[in-house]
Design a protein around this motif. Sequence first.
Motif, short mmCIF file in Angstrom:
data_model
loop_
_atom_site.label_atom_id
_atom_site.label_comp_id
_atom_site.label_asym_id
_atom_site.label_seq_id
_atom_site.Cartn_x
_atom_site.Cartn_y
_atom_site.Cartn_z
N PHE A 93 0.61 -1.12 0.01
CA PHE A 93 0.21 -0.08 -0.09
C PHE A 93 0.84 1.32 -0.06
N GLY A 94 0.26 2.24 -0.67
CA GLY A 94 1.14 3.50 -0.50
C GLY A 94 0.10 4.80 -0.51
N GLY A 95 0.52 5.95 -0.60
CA GLY A 95 -0.11 7.10 -0.65
C GLY A 95 -0.57 7.16 -1.96
N HIS A 96 -1.38 8.41 -2.32
CA HIS A 96 -2.03 8.59 -3.73
C HIS A 96 -2.71 9.94 -3.88
N GLY A 97 -2.79 10.40 -5.05
CA GLY A 97 -3.20 11.41 -5.50
C GLY A 97 -4.54 11.49 -4.86
#
Length: 289
Positions: free
Chosen positions: A206-210
């Motif tokens: 998982f990660g960050g995102h716009g």
Amino acid sequence: MNLCRNDKCWCGSGIKYKNCHLNFDKKLKTLKNQGCIVPTRNLIKNKDQIEGIRKSAKINNGLLDLISENIKEGMTTEEINRLAHEYTIYHGGIPATLNYDGFPKSICTSINDEVCHGIPSEDIVLKNGDIINVDATTILNEYYSDASRMFMIGQVSDEARKIVETAKECLYKGIEAVKPWSFLGDIGAAVQEYAESNGYSVVRDFGGHGVGLDIHEEPFVFHFGTKGTDMILAPGMVFTIEPMINGGSHEIFIDEDNGWTAFTADGSLSAQWEHTILVTEDGMEIISK
């Protein structure tokens, strides 16, 4: 789209192109010619959109403040969910996670070895020593904001306190790496270096995102990687930084029963903090936290 200098800018600001994004486009073209990955125009928010995201974030920040004031031992995660839901609706917002791809609740509540996407329940009662991540995303007038915080319940172990504090430091190491015209990979490199130097691992899955016009937009924000790589960070980009830090291995698994909740594969603790970030002309702004 080829614009003349006196045409209205592509960003929707209503300003002439020469006074808005002409020099911006020239800079991106130069960087692209140098082999850099540059953001597409749809990733750049204009002033009205940014203001809309800020107003959404005011609700999102407020509900997390409310939870901070009320969360305690003996509380169920469903009670936390109701607090968030009622606050959001009262202030004119919509909980973005509710019914998103079938997710049944208005927030995520992830406890101890739960990495993310924990589902609130009347059957889950907070105990002394627990650590919990509460993740909230709010829609207001079709604008989205996203943030999460960790909470320590009662007297927690030194191990639990350390991972919560280190995860927050990882977030801020990532934020410190956000500079206009730098690289997205700088964020992941900063997070990974700090986490691993303290004996922790960074979740890869998982990660960050716009965010801003939808709940998940491009780019994907890795929390590990190499400095000087990936997309250029241009003013007007809005995205989350939300490193998930594990006490043991970075490996995870998804609960087969609910299809949502991620757990550490080795049963170690996990902690996460999340902010929504705007890249500005001279730095960055934390919009939701």
